[in-house]
Design a protein around this motif. Structure first.
Motif, PDB file in Angstrom:
ATOM      1  N   ILE A  60       0.876  -1.172   0.000  1.00 37.05           N
ATOM      2  CA  ILE A  60       0.000   0.000   0.000  1.00 37.05           C
ATOM      3  C   ILE A  60       0.911   1.219   0.000  1.00 37.05           C
ATOM      4  O   ILE A  60       1.702   1.411   0.923  1.00 37.05           O
ATOM      5  CB  ILE A  60      -0.952  -0.001   1.210  1.00 37.05           C
ATOM      6  N   ASN A  61       0.808   1.976  -1.085  1.00 36.92           N
ATOM      7  CA  ASN A  61       1.666   3.140  -1.258  1.00 36.92           C
ATOM      8  C   ASN A  61       0.786   4.354  -1.509  1.00 36.92           C
ATOM      9  O   ASN A  61       0.062   4.405  -2.516  1.00 36.92           O
ATOM     10  CB  ASN A  61       2.624   2.905  -2.425  1.00 36.92           C
ATOM     11  N   GLN A  62       0.824   5.301  -0.589  1.00 35.10           N
ATOM     12  CA  GLN A  62       0.011   6.516  -0.679  1.00 35.10           C
ATOM     13  C   GLN A  62      -1.465   6.182  -0.876  1.00 35.10           C
ATOM     14  O   GLN A  62      -2.159   6.806  -1.670  1.00 35.10           O
ATOM     15  CB  GLN A  62       0.528   7.431  -1.778  1.00 35.10           C
ATOM     16  N   ALA A  93      -9.604   2.206   0.005  1.00 35.03           N
ATOM     17  CA  ALA A  93     -11.013   2.335   0.381  1.00 35.03           C
ATOM     18  C   ALA A  93     -11.967   1.732  -0.653  1.00 35.03           C
ATOM     19  O   ALA A  93     -13.106   1.398  -0.326  1.00 35.03           O
ATOM     20  CB  ALA A  93     -11.358   3.804   0.615  1.00 35.03           C
ATOM     21  N   GLU A  94     -11.529   1.574  -1.893  1.00 37.89           N
ATOM     22  CA  GLU A  94     -12.397   1.037  -2.941  1.00 37.89           C
ATOM     23  C   GLU A  94     -12.295  -0.473  -3.097  1.00 37.89           C
ATOM     24  O   GLU A  94     -13.165  -1.097  -3.695  1.00 37.89           O
ATOM     25  CB  GLU A  94     -12.083   1.711  -4.280  1.00 37.89           C
ATOM     26  N   ILE A 128      -7.339 -10.456   0.433  1.00 39.45           N
ATOM     27  CA  ILE A 128      -7.193  -9.095  -0.092  1.00 39.45           C
ATOM     28  C   ILE A 128      -8.092  -8.133   0.673  1.00 39.45           C
ATOM     29  O   ILE A 128      -7.669  -7.052   1.091  1.00 39.45           O
ATOM     30  CB  ILE A 128      -7.481  -9.067  -1.607  1.00 39.45           C
ATOM     31  N   ARG A 129      -9.328  -8.532   0.908  1.00 40.05           N
ATOM     32  CA  ARG A 129     -10.272  -7.677   1.629  1.00 40.05           C
ATOM     33  C   ARG A 129      -9.832  -7.452   3.080  1.00 40.05           C
ATOM     34  O   ARG A 129      -9.948  -6.353   3.609  1.00 40.05           O
ATOM     35  CB  ARG A 129     -11.678  -8.263   1.588  1.00 40.05           C
ATOM     36  N   GLU A 134      -7.889  -3.858   7.206  1.00 38.01           N
ATOM     37  CA  GLU A 134      -6.955  -3.547   8.293  1.00 38.01           C
ATOM     38  C   GLU A 134      -6.177  -2.265   7.994  1.00 38.01           C
ATOM     39  O   GLU A 134      -5.925  -1.466   8.891  1.00 38.01           O
ATOM     40  CB  GLU A 134      -5.997  -4.718   8.524  1.00 38.01           C
ATOM     41  N   ALA A 135      -5.818  -2.069   6.731  1.00 37.83           N
ATOM     42  CA  ALA A 135      -5.084  -0.859   6.345  1.00 37.83           C
ATOM     43  C   ALA A 135      -5.943   0.386   6.535  1.00 37.83           C
ATOM     44  O   ALA A 135      -5.451   1.447   6.931  1.00 37.83           O
ATOM     45  CB  ALA A 135      -4.603  -0.962   4.898  1.00 37.83           C
TER      46      ALA A 135
END
Length: 138
Positions: A60-62, A93-94, A128-129, A134-135
């Motif tokens: 996860i980047n930016q 978020a998507e 993946i979800r 969590e992120a």
């Protein structure tokens, strides 16, 4: 709500007349995916619930989600690549808003995968979800 890369796969599938051609396409798509570093194939990246060995390493980047993945089975590696096309590049978020089952149904995958393979795909989607949920929590 699929990525442009996934829409390209959907378009390609429209030109393939039978499932064997589509099956070959998925395998070739997996072969074309960059190899995942063996150092990332650790218990924490392994996806449980798959008949084959599967690893997903998220990044996860930016706020943008992507992942590397691999499998010891050619068709499953192809399915990893298809999921990568579906999800990578989306804002975190998507990711949870993507109806993966409906998107994969556009390819006819739901009708042509064995129960074991379908369970494995579901396990990958669940992982993946979970990662992106969590992120989002921080």
């Amino acid at each position: 709500m699929a990525s442009a890369a996934f829409e390209d796969i959907v378009e390609d599938f429209e030109f393939l007349e039978d499932w064997e051609d589509r099956y070959r396409y998925v395998i070739d798509y997996g072969k074309a995916m960059a190899a995942m570093d063996d150092a990332l194939k650790v218990p924490s990246t392994k996806v449980h619930g798959c008949a084959s060995q599967v690893w997903l390493h998220p990044t996860i980047n930016q706020g943008i989600f992507s992942f590397d993945g691999d499998s010891d089975a050619m068709i499953v590696r192809g399915l990893v690549a298809v999921l990568r096309a579906l999800y990578s590049g989306l804002p975190v978020a998507e990711v949870g808003l993507v109806d993966a089952r409906a998107e994969l149904a556009r390819l006819g995958l739901n009708d042509h995968l064995s129960a074991q393979r379908s369970n494995g795909v579901r396990s990958m989607i669940d992982r993946i979800r979970l990662i992106t949920a969590e992120a989002e929590k921080g």
